[in-house]
Motif scaffolding. Structure first.
Motif, PDB file in Angstrom:
ATOM      1  N   HIS A  32       0.856  -1.196   0.000  1.00  0.00           N
ATOM      2  CA  HIS A  32       0.000   0.000   0.000  1.00  0.00           C
ATOM      3  C   HIS A  32       0.893   1.247   0.000  1.00  0.00           C
ATOM      4  O   HIS A  32       1.893   1.316   0.721  1.00  0.00           O
ATOM      5  N   PRO A  33       0.553   2.236  -0.817  1.00  0.00           N
ATOM      6  CA  PRO A  33       1.377   3.446  -0.908  1.00  0.00           C
ATOM      7  C   PRO A  33       1.584   4.156   0.433  1.00  0.00           C
ATOM      8  O   PRO A  33       2.583   4.867   0.607  1.00  0.00           O
ATOM      9  N   ASP A  34       0.689   3.984   1.400  1.00  0.00           N
ATOM     10  CA  ASP A  34       0.846   4.608   2.717  1.00  0.00           C
ATOM     11  C   ASP A  34       1.895   3.905   3.582  1.00  0.00           C
ATOM     12  O   ASP A  34       2.305   4.454   4.608  1.00  0.00           O
ATOM     13  N   ASN A  35       2.312   2.719   3.197  1.00  0.00           N
ATOM     14  CA  ASN A  35       3.318   1.982   3.950  1.00  0.00           C
ATOM     15  C   ASN A  35       4.683   2.590   3.611  1.00  0.00           C
ATOM     16  O   ASN A  35       5.190   2.435   2.502  1.00  0.00           O
ATOM     17  N   ARG A  36       5.277   3.269   4.554  1.00  0.00           N
ATOM     18  CA  ARG A  36       6.532   4.015   4.306  1.00  0.00           C
ATOM     19  C   ARG A  36       7.723   3.101   4.022  1.00  0.00           C
ATOM     20  O   ARG A  36       8.643   3.483   3.326  1.00  0.00           O
ATOM     21  N   GLU A  37       7.719   1.909   4.549  1.00  0.00           N
ATOM     22  CA  GLU A  37       8.872   1.012   4.391  1.00  0.00           C
ATOM     23  C   GLU A  37       8.819   0.195   3.101  1.00  0.00           C
ATOM     24  O   GLU A  37       9.827   0.055   2.414  1.00  0.00           O
ATOM     25  N   THR A  38       7.646  -0.354   2.786  1.00  0.00           N
ATOM     26  CA  THR A  38       7.574  -1.269   1.638  1.00  0.00           C
ATOM     27  C   THR A  38       6.523  -0.857   0.618  1.00  0.00           C
ATOM     28  O   THR A  38       6.222  -1.636  -0.304  1.00  0.00           O
ATOM     29  N   GLY A  39       5.965   0.331   0.735  1.00  0.00           N
ATOM     30  CA  GLY A  39       4.923   0.778  -0.194  1.00  0.00           C
ATOM     31  C   GLY A  39       5.433   0.884  -1.625  1.00  0.00           C
ATOM     32  O   GLY A  39       6.571   1.284  -1.871  1.00  0.00           O
ATOM     33  N   ASP A  40       4.586   0.474  -2.553  1.00  0.00           N
ATOM     34  CA  ASP A  40       4.923   0.517  -3.977  1.00  0.00           C
ATOM     35  C   ASP A  40       3.610   0.666  -4.739  1.00  0.00           C
ATOM     36  O   ASP A  40       2.857  -0.303  -4.891  1.00  0.00           O
ATOM     37  N   GLU A  41       3.327   1.872  -5.201  1.00  0.00           N
ATOM     38  CA  GLU A  41       2.035   2.168  -5.812  1.00  0.00           C
ATOM     39  C   GLU A  41       1.772   1.317  -7.053  1.00  0.00           C
ATOM     40  O   GLU A  41       0.656   0.812  -7.242  1.00  0.00           O
ATOM     41  N   ALA A  42       2.773   1.124  -7.896  1.00  0.00           N
ATOM     42  CA  ALA A  42       2.585   0.325  -9.119  1.00  0.00           C
ATOM     43  C   ALA A  42       2.268  -1.131  -8.775  1.00  0.00           C
ATOM     44  O   ALA A  42       1.344  -1.732  -9.335  1.00  0.00           O
ATOM     45  N   ARG A  43       3.019  -1.679  -7.841  1.00  0.00           N
ATOM     46  CA  ARG A  43       2.800  -3.082  -7.423  1.00  0.00           C
ATOM     47  C   ARG A  43       1.433  -3.205  -6.747  1.00  0.00           C
ATOM     48  O   ARG A  43       0.716  -4.178  -6.985  1.00  0.00           O
ATOM     49  N   PHE A  44       1.062  -2.224  -5.938  1.00  0.00           N
ATOM     50  CA  PHE A  44      -0.235  -2.237  -5.266  1.00  0.00           C
ATOM     51  C   PHE A  44      -1.373  -2.249  -6.297  1.00  0.00           C
ATOM     52  O   PHE A  44      -2.320  -3.030  -6.187  1.00  0.00           O
ATOM     53  N   SER A  45      -1.276  -1.404  -7.303  1.00  0.00           N
ATOM     54  CA  SER A  45      -2.311  -1.343  -8.348  1.00  0.00           C
ATOM     55  C   SER A  45      -2.426  -2.681  -9.078  1.00  0.00           C
ATOM     56  O   SER A  45      -3.534  -3.143  -9.391  1.00  0.00           O
ATOM     57  N   GLU A  46      -1.295  -3.289  -9.351  1.00  0.00           N
ATOM     58  CA  GLU A  46      -1.278  -4.585 -10.026  1.00  0.00           C
ATOM     59  C   GLU A  46      -1.970  -5.652  -9.168  1.00  0.00           C
ATOM     60  O   GLU A  46      -2.747  -6.462  -9.664  1.00  0.00           O
ATOM     61  N   ILE A  47      -1.704  -5.631  -7.877  1.00  0.00           N
ATOM     62  CA  ILE A  47      -2.299  -6.590  -6.942  1.00  0.00           C
ATOM     63  C   ILE A  47      -3.815  -6.380  -6.845  1.00  0.00           C
ATOM     64  O   ILE A  47      -4.576  -7.341  -6.866  1.00  0.00           O
ATOM     65  N   VAL A  48      -4.251  -5.133  -6.789  1.00  0.00           N
ATOM     66  CA  VAL A  48      -5.688  -4.835  -6.717  1.00  0.00           C
ATOM     67  C   VAL A  48      -6.381  -5.311  -7.993  1.00  0.00           C
ATOM     68  O   VAL A  48      -7.450  -5.930  -7.944  1.00  0.00           O
ATOM     69  N   GLU A  49      -5.773  -5.054  -9.139  1.00  0.00           N
ATOM     70  CA  GLU A  49      -6.355  -5.483 -10.412  1.00  0.00           C
ATOM     71  C   GLU A  49      -6.473  -7.007 -10.469  1.00  0.00           C
ATOM     72  O   GLU A  49      -7.510  -7.552 -10.866  1.00  0.00           O
ATOM     73  N   ALA A  50      -5.421  -7.695 -10.061  1.00  0.00           N
ATOM     74  CA  ALA A  50      -5.450  -9.159 -10.053  1.00  0.00           C
ATOM     75  C   ALA A  50      -6.529  -9.668  -9.109  1.00  0.00           C
ATOM     76  O   ALA A  50      -7.316 -10.557  -9.460  1.00  0.00           O
ATOM     77  N   HIS A  51      -6.592  -9.105  -7.927  1.00  0.00           N
ATOM     78  CA  HIS A  51      -7.584  -9.520  -6.934  1.00  0.00           C
ATOM     79  C   HIS A  51      -9.005  -9.283  -7.433  1.00  0.00           C
ATOM     80  O   HIS A  51      -9.875 -10.155  -7.318  1.00  0.00           O
ATOM     81  N   ASN A  52      -9.265  -8.110  -7.992  1.00  0.00           N
ATOM     82  CA  ASN A  52     -10.599  -7.787  -8.474  1.00  0.00           C
ATOM     83  C   ASN A  52     -11.056  -8.732  -9.590  1.00  0.00           C
ATOM     84  O   ASN A  52     -12.237  -9.049  -9.688  1.00  0.00           O
TER      85      ASN A  52
END
Length: 179
Positions: A32-52
């Motif tokens: 999640h982009p709010d996670n300061r240590e491991t956040g990754d907006e591109a990877r998060f979007s990819e995961i949401v798309e796959a999940h949906n």
């Protein structure tokens, strides 16, 4: 371009809905982009798309059809890559193309090119296969398109043919009876 949602979520195509949800939550928190240590907006979007896509039974069924088609293509590529006969055949076709273009250049230096259709006919190689060989020979700098749009051998291509001929004196240029 096909995206392997099972790979994105690191789950089996046989994963049930509970597994998908558990893995999604884990990755969503991690990237999640709010996670300061491991956040990754591109990877998060990819995961949401796959999940949906995979959580909806209708979308998942449609996706699984495309997934199986893609898996079949991967299997074909793997089989082709392990078949050394295909590579040997490619080497022969590329040598034949260079030989044809070499002979044409020697025959008529002022008009050294051969058109696509004629090259397909002379090489006895279908257009869809010829494209790969032409790309390779162009990338190596052994052939090029000339002003009138035909394909001709370059100086580097002539050097290549000559070096191959010196290595194997049994090679005969344009021997249509061999093959």
């Amino acid at each position: 371009m096909f995206v392997d949602y099972y790979e994105v979520l690191e789950v089996s195509p046989n994963a049930n809905s509970e597994t998908l949800e558990r893995i999604f939550r884990y990755f969503a928190m991690r990237y999640h982009p709010d996670n300061r240590e491991t956040g990754d907006e591109a990877r998060f979007s990819e995961i949401v798309e796959a999940h949906n896509t995979l959580k909806d039974p209708v979308k998942r069924a449609q996706y699984d059809i495309a997934y199986r088609d893609h898996a079949g293509l991967r299997r074909e590529l793997t089989e082709e890559a392990s078949n050394s006969k295909g590579i040997e055949r490619d080497v022969v076709i590329q040598a034949r193309l260079l030989s044809l273009l070499y002979a044409k250049r020697r025959h008529d230096v002022s008009n050294p090119g051969i058109g696509d259709v004629e090259l397909e006919r002379l090489s006895d190689c279908p257009r869809e296969h010829l494209e790969f060989h032409l790309w390779y020979l162009k990338a190596k700098g052994w052939i090029a398109r000339v002003e009138n749009g035909t394909i001709a051998i370059t100086v580097e291509g002539v050097d290549r043919v000559n070096s191959e001929h010196r290595r194997d004196p049994t090679i005969r240029l344009l021997d249509h009876t061999a093959s």
